[in-house]
Design a protein around this motif. Structure first.
Motif, PDB file in Angstrom:
ATOM      1  N   GLN A  23      36.907  40.911  53.575  1.00 32.18           N
ATOM      2  CA  GLN A  23      36.311  40.854  52.247  1.00 32.18           C
ATOM      3  C   GLN A  23      37.067  39.850  51.377  1.00 32.18           C
ATOM      4  O   GLN A  23      38.301  39.865  51.325  1.00 32.18           O
ATOM      5  CB  GLN A  23      36.361  42.239  51.592  1.00 32.18           C
ATOM      6  N   ASP A  24      36.333  38.977  50.713  1.00 31.13           N
ATOM      7  CA  ASP A  24      36.944  38.058  49.765  1.00 31.13           C
ATOM      8  C   ASP A  24      37.215  38.812  48.468  1.00 31.13           C
ATOM      9  O   ASP A  24      36.298  39.358  47.852  1.00 31.13           O
ATOM     10  CB  ASP A  24      36.006  36.880  49.488  1.00 31.13           C
ATOM     11  N   ILE A  55      32.411  40.820  49.579  1.00 31.00           N
ATOM     12  CA  ILE A  55      33.234  40.669  48.373  1.00 31.00           C
ATOM     13  C   ILE A  55      33.863  41.998  47.985  1.00 31.00           C
ATOM     14  O   ILE A  55      33.180  43.022  47.868  1.00 31.00           O
ATOM     15  CB  ILE A  55      32.391  40.131  47.201  1.00 31.00           C
ATOM     16  N   ASN A 223      34.942  27.465  45.552  1.00 28.16           N
ATOM     17  CA  ASN A 223      34.404  28.673  46.183  1.00 28.16           C
ATOM     18  C   ASN A 223      32.903  28.840  45.949  1.00 28.16           C
ATOM     19  O   ASN A 223      32.450  29.895  45.500  1.00 28.16           O
ATOM     20  CB  ASN A 223      35.142  29.907  45.655  1.00 28.16           C
ATOM     21  N   ILE A 226      31.271  31.933  47.809  1.00 31.30           N
ATOM     22  CA  ILE A 226      31.650  33.228  47.227  1.00 31.30           C
ATOM     23  C   ILE A 226      30.864  33.450  45.939  1.00 31.30           C
ATOM     24  O   ILE A 226      30.370  34.553  45.676  1.00 31.30           O
ATOM     25  CB  ILE A 226      33.165  33.286  46.948  1.00 31.30           C
TER      26      ILE A 226
END
Length: 325
Positions: A23-24, A55, A223, A226
């Motif tokens: 998970q980011d 996320i 990013n 994301i």
């Protein structure tokens, strides 16, 4: 050989599972303490929408849009919920910020007064006591309201309440009026039995997008995927809120149990908040998508009212690129 092959496959599957579950981490800063508009963000966590997009979202409360803008500009939190008028002034001053998901596209900002002594128009504030804190979004936009309506701000006695005490200031009648936003200030005043009169900034010419998500531009550039995944989950959460505000608040309460005592107020706040979610230029578009025309109108008013010295290109203020799919 068969054992080694099976072992190899097992290791491959474990590595794939680990990659899939990675998970980011992303931290988001709110503009203030929790209120109804924030509920969809917690709904996204509660229902696993962010997790499904890879996320790990953490949410921190704020103390005014000005402070949130500074934190995001400094990169302490890559993304923040803030007033776009405050953000615009920050961008004009060189802050690396950009709006990415507009929640309040029609200004819900209001001047609230006592029903038995109503302030009916901006000009009526002259000679009155107004409760307004400099760090709040309503204070950032007040000079625009004043300029558009010929108000002499020197004739207004402004008192700055501490964070979280504005409602008490009003109820104690220490102020003739306070600045506020419909979804944040009206419900708690109603809950405490106050009889109020209010008019909106928009009714007196302030055409400004108000609240939404903004990101640090350097983080966005580094990013983009994301950002897209984050907004995909966020859009689903706000669309769910439109369909069922109460269920969305229930999700917030599950994540933040101390908010259970505020449930009805939070539902009312969210309902009022969603009424400001679009303009004639964005009606029918996906939630969070904003219009260049609305941003340009906002820039023009900021220039006309002297809030910024010269126009800021709208392309530096917002993008819908991360909220497309």
């Amino acid at each position: 050989m068969k054992f080694q092959t099976r072992l190899g496959w097992a290791l491959t599957l474990l590595l794939a599972a680990g990659a899939a579950s990675a998970q980011d981490k992303l931290s988001l800063r709110l503009d203030y303490s929790i209120y109804g508009t924030h509920a969809p963000l917690y709904y996204g966590i509660d229902k696993g929408l962010y997790k499904a997009e890879g996320i790990d979202l953490s949410i921190g409360e704020g103390s005014g849009s000005s402070n949130t803008a500074k934190l995001v500009a400094q990169g302490i939190d890559p993304v923040g919920f803030m007033d776009y008028g405050t953000m615009l002034k920050g961008v004009a001053a060189g802050m690396p910020l950009k709006g990415i998901f507009a929640v309040h596209q029609r200004s819900p900002m209001v001047i609230i007064s006592h029903a038995d002594a109503p302030v009916r128009a901006p000009k009526d504030l002259e000679g009155k006591v107004l409760g307004m804190s400099a760090s709040e979004s309503t204070a950032q936009m007040f000079p625009v309201l004043a300029a558009l309506n010929g108000v002499d701000q020197k004739k207004i006695n402004v008192i700055a309440p501490a964070v979280g005490t504005k409602t008490a200031l009003f109820l104690q009648r220490r102020a003739d009026a306070i600045t506020g936003v419909t979804y944040f200030h009206i419900p708690p005043l109603e809950t405490q039995g106050a009889k109020v009169h209010y008019f909106s900034y928009a009714d007196f010419g302030v055409n400004a997008l108000e609240g939404g998500l903004a990101a640090n531009t350097k983080w966005l550039e580094a990013n983009p995927e994301i950002a897209r995944r984050f907004l995909r989950a966020t859009r689903k959460a706000y669309e769910a809120a439109q369909a069922d505000p109460a269920a969305t608040v229930d999700a917030l309460v599950r994540q933040r149990p101390e908010q259970a005592r505020n449930r009805e107020q939070l539902v009312r706040q969210l309902q009022l908040s969603l009424q400001a979610a679009s303009t004639p230029n964005t009606k029918g578009l996906p939630f969070g998508v904003s219009s260049e025309k609305d941003w340009q109108a906002m820039v023009d008013q900021f220039v006309q009212s002297g809030q910024i010295a010269s126009p800021v290109p709208t392309s530096t203020l917002y993008t819908n690129d991360y909220n497309k799919d």
